[in-house]
Scaffold this active site. Structure first.
Site, PDB file in Angstrom:
ATOM      1  N   SER A   1       5.000  -5.863  -2.661  1.00 53.99           N
ATOM      2  CA  SER A   1       5.114  -4.558  -2.948  1.00 53.99           C
ATOM      3  C   SER A   1       5.717  -3.693  -1.820  1.00 53.99           C
ATOM      4  O   SER A   1       6.855  -4.139  -1.307  1.00 53.99           O
ATOM      5  CB  SER A   1       3.676  -3.738  -3.282  1.00 53.99           C
ATOM      6  OG  SER A   1       3.804  -2.754  -4.015  1.00 53.99           O
TER       7      SER A   1
ATOM      8  N   GLY B   1       0.775  -1.093   0.072  1.00 50.51           N
ATOM      9  CA  GLY B   1      -0.052   0.032  -0.047  1.00 50.51           C
ATOM     10  C   GLY B   1       0.812   1.297  -0.160  1.00 50.51           C
ATOM     11  O   GLY B   1       0.269   2.286   0.553  1.00 50.51           O
TER      12      GLY B   1
END
Ligand SMILES: *[C@@H]1O[C@H](CO)[C@@H](O)[C@H](O)[C@H]1NC(C)=O
Ligand SMILES: *[C@@H]1O[C@H](CO)[C@@H](O)[C@H](O)[C@H]1NC(C)=O
Ligand SMILES: *[C@@H]1O[C@H](CO)[C@@H](O)[C@H](O)[C@H]1NC(C)=O
Length: 567
Positions: free
Chosen positions: A242, A164
């Site tokens: 990520s 995120g």
């Protein structure tokens, strides 16, 4: 919306060429964008805020009823059987006063927002979401424990660190229910939260990396409690996707955290950007203090700031970051800092690589940049667009080398989004990951590298037609495969989930993802990373082509951003 702050400058530079620019011209900016990437691993979670996607971004469901109790050294853990063969325990692992380091919990307690064992944690504060979904007191995690597990069985624990872009995400984001992964790997799966954005990285006093320290606190918590559930304090493996993988890379560069985990799994880490360096952090920090209007020493002023004010200043800081210091980029300008005390090495090609010894598993998906390119350019692009987009993102020198290479050839290409997507994937994610693997094994560690060619469309990618095409595997499309949470999986998806969970089980236990009956996964060497193809029709070697991730191209002929900026 912060995640899209980079769109205006991209459109500004291609507007003469692209019809998509016209309706958005009012958004163009005069800020200098030279060298600013256009392939950020944008926070796709924020796409859940777009009206088109609302309703499909359901959070982990708070199902489960029958009460389960486990005695731990810090009190009785209360959980629920979630009906899948695992018990779920949501717990506050730490507390922290605003902009101070977190301290590990000394009493078992439900997360803020939960009043009983079925309750789930509220997220950490983040922009563009309903404030009732978050709380500042957010240092919680959810443990998923197979019901068959007995105390003191010494099984491993997988600690999942969500993505995120360091400004969004939570332990309850779609697909992160760890029950199936825990059962399949016979391990404890812990899905944690850490402070995001300014609250995690911009302490006005200049204290750095609070969010990284939250993950260390979480590991200390696990070491204390997992034996009560059947886990071994010595068998903690970090896994994340990520920016979660970026966080793990920061922990691999933190000598003081080394004894707390045995191995690491990094999925789709945007390594191209590197860590921030201390002087860049200081520049962002002082800008942030100006935005909040609180002096570095004025604790009363800082404590009185509303979360709204903190998040507003954070969004402005994120928008301004590339003009404050271009090395921040616009993708995740707020991120871990190589401060010299906690994080002591860049862990990249710019400095002597440290000695390492942990096994690591590094993966990418085939189309990491798919959501960025196809989300931004909704129509076919002509070949003439490639050069200007590349120059705006990578500058003239790198563009010249890229265009002279055979890797992103636009001749006879019907849609230039295809080579642009390949370029973004290689530049930001795939090739710097392979460079890290080569350095890692050259300095004492073991590394296994994989590439997903089968995935499951993550909810945030549902609005991007390219990601729905068969054969596309977009950023985040590996998450539900790994967790075994693909809704209505195809046989190919189900088979890959079974394979990856078997490989993770082996990796958690032995540091090696090879399993009898599955194709051999060759460890990386300093010259060949042997990237294993995950899913799809097996190739003769079981591996994917090297392409532009040859050591002589990315990282040598063409620099990564961390080399360009010398951070
Ligand atoms: C448990 O908490 C949830 C919300 O977290 C609430 O909806 C539910 O009613 C509570 N159950 C009981 C028995 O109190
Ligand atoms: C930090 O990075 C910036 C690039 O933004 C660079 O100009 C500067 O020299 C670096 N500082 C150090 C101490 O490495
Ligand atoms: C691109 O492809 C065309 C046609 O196949 C070829 O003539 C050209 O040399 C290629 N360009 C590069 C830089 O490899």
């Amino acid at each position: 919306m912060v995640a899209f702050a980079w769109i205006p400058f991209l459109l500004a530079c291609v507007s003469p060429l692209s019809s998509v620019a016209a309706p958005l011209e009012g958004l163009t900016t005069t800020a200098s964008f030279k060298g600013t990437p256009v392939f950020p691993p944008i926070n796709y979670g924020l796409l859940c805020e777009l009206p088109i996607l609302q309703g499909i971004c359901t959070r982990v469901a708070a199902k489960g009823s029958s009460g389960i109790q486990v005695t731990t050294p810090i009190g009785t853990a209360q959980g629920v059987a979630d009906g899948s063969g695992a018990n779920r325990f949501a717990v506050k692992y730490a507390s922290a006063t605003r902009w101070a380091a977190s301290t590990v919990a000394t009493k078992w307690a439900f997360p803020t927002g939960a009043t009983n064992a079925s309750g789930l944690p509220l997220a950490c504060p983040q922009p563009s979401v309903d404030p009732s979904t978050y709380t500042e007191d957010c240092l919680s995690m959810i443990l998923y424990v197979p019901t068959s597990l007995k105390a003191n069985s010494d099984v491993p624990t997988l600690l999942w660190i969500h993505g995120g872009s360091f400004i969004a995400g939570s332990a309850t984001a779609p697909g992160l229910d760890g029950s199936k992964l825990a059962i399949a790997t016979n391990s404890i799966v812990a899905v944690m939260q850490y402070r995001l954005g300014a609250l995690g990285f911009m302490a006005p006093s200049g204290a750095t990396n609070l969010a990284v320290k939250d993950t260390i606190t979480a590991m200390n918590f696990l070491a204390k409690v997992v034996p009560s559930f059947g886990g071994s304090a010595k068998k903690i493996t970090l896994a994340g996707q990520s920016s979660g993988a970026n966080m793990i890379r920061a922990l691999l560069a933190t000598p003081s955290a080394s004894s707390l985990f045995q191995s690491a799994i990094l999925q789709s880490d945007p390594i191209n950007y590197g860590f921030l360096n201390a002087s860049t952090q200081t520049a962002l920090q002082s800008s942030y203090n100006t935005l909040t209007g609180c002096a570095a020493t004025d604790k009363a002023c800082q404590a009185a700031l509303s979360l709204d004010a903190i998040l507003d200043a954070q969004v402005t800081l994120g928008d301004n970051a590339p003009s404050i210091d271009a090395s921040t980029g616009s993708a995740e300008p707020i991120r871990p800092v190589r401060d010299g005390s906690l994080i002591t090495t860049p862990l990249d090609l710019t400095a002597a690589f440290p000695s390492v010894n942990k096994p690591i598993l590094l993966s990418n998906v085939k189309n990491e940049a798919g959501p960025t390119i196809f989300g931004m350019f909704t129509g076919v692009l002509a070949p003439s667009v490639f050069g200007p987009v590349c120059e705006a993102s990578l500058g003239d020198d790198r563009t010249a080398t890229i265009q002279a290479s055979p890797f992103y050839n636009t001749t006879n290409v019907a849609d230039t989004r295809i080579p642009l997507e390949a370029l973004g994937t290689d530049w930001v994610w795939r090739c710097p990951t392979w460079s890290l693997a080569r350095s890692w094994v050259g300095h004492g560690g073991k590394a296994f590298v994989g590439l997903y060619v089968t995935g499951a469309t993550y909810p945030a990618n549902n609005g991007i037609a390219f990601c729905l095409e068969s054969g596309s595997v977009c950023h985040q499309d590996d998450i539900e495969i790994v967790f075994g949470t693909v809704p209505n999986p195809t046989p190919a998806q189900a088979a890959l989930t079974t394979e990856m969970q078997a490989r993770y089980k082996a990796f958690l236990t032995t540091g090696n993802p090879n399993v009898a009956g599955l194709s051999p996964w060759t460890a990386a060497t300093t010259t060949d990373v042997h990237a294993h193809q995950l899913g799809g029709t097996p190739t003769p070697s079981g591996e994917v082509p090297v392409g532009a991730c040859d050591p002589s191209f990315w990282g040598a002929a063409v620099d990564y951003d961390y080399q360009v900026f010398g951070i």
